[in-house]
Design a protein around this motif. Sequence first.
Motif, PDB file in Angstrom:
ATOM      1  N   ASP A  50       0.844  -1.189   0.000  1.00  0.00           N
ATOM      2  CA  ASP A  50       0.000   0.000   0.000  1.00  0.00           C
ATOM      3  C   ASP A  50       0.884   1.245   0.000  1.00  0.00           C
ATOM      4  O   ASP A  50       1.995   1.241   0.546  1.00  0.00           O
ATOM      5  N   ALA A  51       0.409   2.318  -0.615  1.00  0.00           N
ATOM      6  CA  ALA A  51       1.213   3.536  -0.719  1.00  0.00           C
ATOM      7  C   ALA A  51       1.585   4.104   0.651  1.00  0.00           C
ATOM      8  O   ALA A  51       2.594   4.799   0.782  1.00  0.00           O
ATOM      9  N   ARG A  52       0.810   3.808   1.681  1.00  0.00           N
ATOM     10  CA  ARG A  52       1.115   4.271   3.026  1.00  0.00           C
ATOM     11  C   ARG A  52       2.077   3.334   3.766  1.00  0.00           C
ATOM     12  O   ARG A  52       2.394   3.563   4.922  1.00  0.00           O
ATOM     13  N   GLY A  53       2.541   2.275   3.067  1.00  0.00           N
ATOM     14  CA  GLY A  53       3.631   1.487   3.632  1.00  0.00           C
ATOM     15  C   GLY A  53       3.319   0.094   4.108  1.00  0.00           C
ATOM     16  O   GLY A  53       4.234  -0.631   4.518  1.00  0.00           O
ATOM     17  N   LYS A  54       2.068  -0.349   4.063  1.00  0.00           N
ATOM     18  CA  LYS A  54       1.741  -1.694   4.544  1.00  0.00           C
ATOM     19  C   LYS A  54       1.924  -2.714   3.434  1.00  0.00           C
ATOM     20  O   LYS A  54       1.352  -2.574   2.340  1.00  0.00           O
ATOM     21  N   TRP A  55       2.720  -3.762   3.700  1.00  0.00           N
ATOM     22  CA  TRP A  55       2.833  -4.862   2.749  1.00  0.00           C
ATOM     23  C   TRP A  55       1.510  -5.615   2.706  1.00  0.00           C
ATOM     24  O   TRP A  55       0.937  -5.955   3.736  1.00  0.00           O
ATOM     25  N   LEU A  56       1.039  -5.911   1.485  1.00  0.00           N
ATOM     26  CA  LEU A  56      -0.264  -6.543   1.309  1.00  0.00           C
ATOM     27  C   LEU A  56      -0.191  -7.992   0.850  1.00  0.00           C
ATOM     28  O   LEU A  56      -1.180  -8.713   0.983  1.00  0.00           O
ATOM     29  N   GLY A  57       0.944  -8.421   0.291  1.00  0.00           N
ATOM     30  CA  GLY A  57       0.995  -9.814  -0.115  1.00  0.00           C
ATOM     31  C   GLY A  57       2.151 -10.132  -1.031  1.00  0.00           C
ATOM     32  O   GLY A  57       2.788  -9.235  -1.602  1.00  0.00           O
ATOM     33  N   VAL A  58       2.442 -11.424  -1.156  1.00  0.00           N
ATOM     34  CA  VAL A  58       3.509 -11.921  -2.015  1.00  0.00           C
ATOM     35  C   VAL A  58       3.078 -13.249  -2.618  1.00  0.00           C
ATOM     36  O   VAL A  58       2.391 -14.046  -1.966  1.00  0.00           O
ATOM     37  N   ASP A  59       3.455 -13.475  -3.871  1.00  0.00           N
ATOM     38  CA  ASP A  59       3.309 -14.773  -4.522  1.00  0.00           C
ATOM     39  C   ASP A  59       4.631 -15.091  -5.193  1.00  0.00           C
ATOM     40  O   ASP A  59       5.063 -14.370  -6.103  1.00  0.00           O
ATOM     41  N   LEU A  60       5.296 -16.141  -4.743  1.00  0.00           N
ATOM     42  CA  LEU A  60       6.547 -16.558  -5.363  1.00  0.00           C
ATOM     43  C   LEU A  60       6.239 -17.369  -6.623  1.00  0.00           C
ATOM     44  O   LEU A  60       5.222 -18.056  -6.708  1.00  0.00           O
TER      45      LEU A  60
END
Length: 421
Positions: free
Chosen positions: A125-135
């Motif tokens: 998120d632009a405010r700095g929160k990581w939202l997810g990852v897919d390897l």
Amino acid sequence: LPDCPPGIVAALKPRFARGGDVEIPLSLRRLVYVQPELEAKRKSDCEFLHTGLKGRHDDMVIDPRTGRERRLLAGDVFLSDDMSVNHPFWFELPAGETATRAHRGDRLAERYGVTVGRQGLYTIDARGKWLGVDLIGRPSDAYTAADVLRHFRHVVETHGMPRIGWVLEKGVWCAQSVDGLKVAVSDEAREATVAGLASLGFQVKHVFTSEGKALVEGAFGRLQNVLDLQERPTVGRHRGEMERVEAVLRRVRAGTIHPADAGLPHILEERDEVSKAMAWLNERHKAGRIAHGIPDEVWSRDVDAHPLRRLRGEDAAVFLPWKTETAIRQGHVTATVDGREYRFTDPELAAELGAGYRLAVAFDPDEPEAGCAVWNLERGAANRRRYAPGQFIGMMEYSAPAPFWGENAASRAAAGRRKRF
């Protein structure tokens, strides 16, 4: 570039005429030093803008719904990009598949049926929160439009849709099925307009420079730093780092040892470690102009006050990459991808439409459990509900093959569907 002053030329020429290594005094090096901005200007105006002229954003946005300026809220803008983790991971390959990227891991694939990778898709998120990852678990270690759509679906299913827009790295993120352009189905004479991200009520912006995606690039650096603290084999972000680990990777790719025996994590283990690092960073204070505060707290404050829209059935269909045409048979719609058959059903809907009813369908072959979206293609008397051509009808659930003997999740799900009647 300005011409070298004649006096400096006269001082340097005798030194170069002698041949061999030339030592230039620091005083002369300072005089002939070319500023990076001037060198960039010599190359091109575009290069100069990237090197010598950098803009700066504040934390204000123009709300597209009102046209008014307001402060950026968590949940307004998502940013997505790819990254190669410093910790290689291994994953299984489809049966019989042994061709890997540049054929460097072919022997490993032939001997163990696995290969190694480092690539992943990330959203913040632009405010700095990581939202997810897919390897990415593909032999080429390169992601496809299907991987991108799946990653987006995971993000919006978990967090909701951004209020204003989504910033994407240029490249495969511009794939037709992402932006909502026309995608061919099974009949080349017919094109189906597939709703893309932009159709969901927010804007999509593509960037292709580090300046255009500075927030996510900086966040990547901090995430890598946290991951590097873990005691695992690390190849580093620069060629030549960690030569001992590179030697181990060469043995792994050559098929001498299994990646697990070399200490490399499985793709699912690595995903869990990356997710833990993201969660740790989401709880730490940030002091940037835009990403400021504790991301989890900022997100909770803004999203509780201004909730994000959740996915509806037709919206979810945007993120299903495989699209084809089929007809209802035995209460199911069926499609075959790479020799594997996929069946989906909604008993009530299938009974209402009837056997032979023609549909356009969309699903994710790598994650069929997400379900299958269906659209009307029937124009004749069978279309008793008078659906318009291409009208969205609904979602069907995955009907996994049940074992010939015994019971598993697939057979229990099938039994549950039968008990409805």
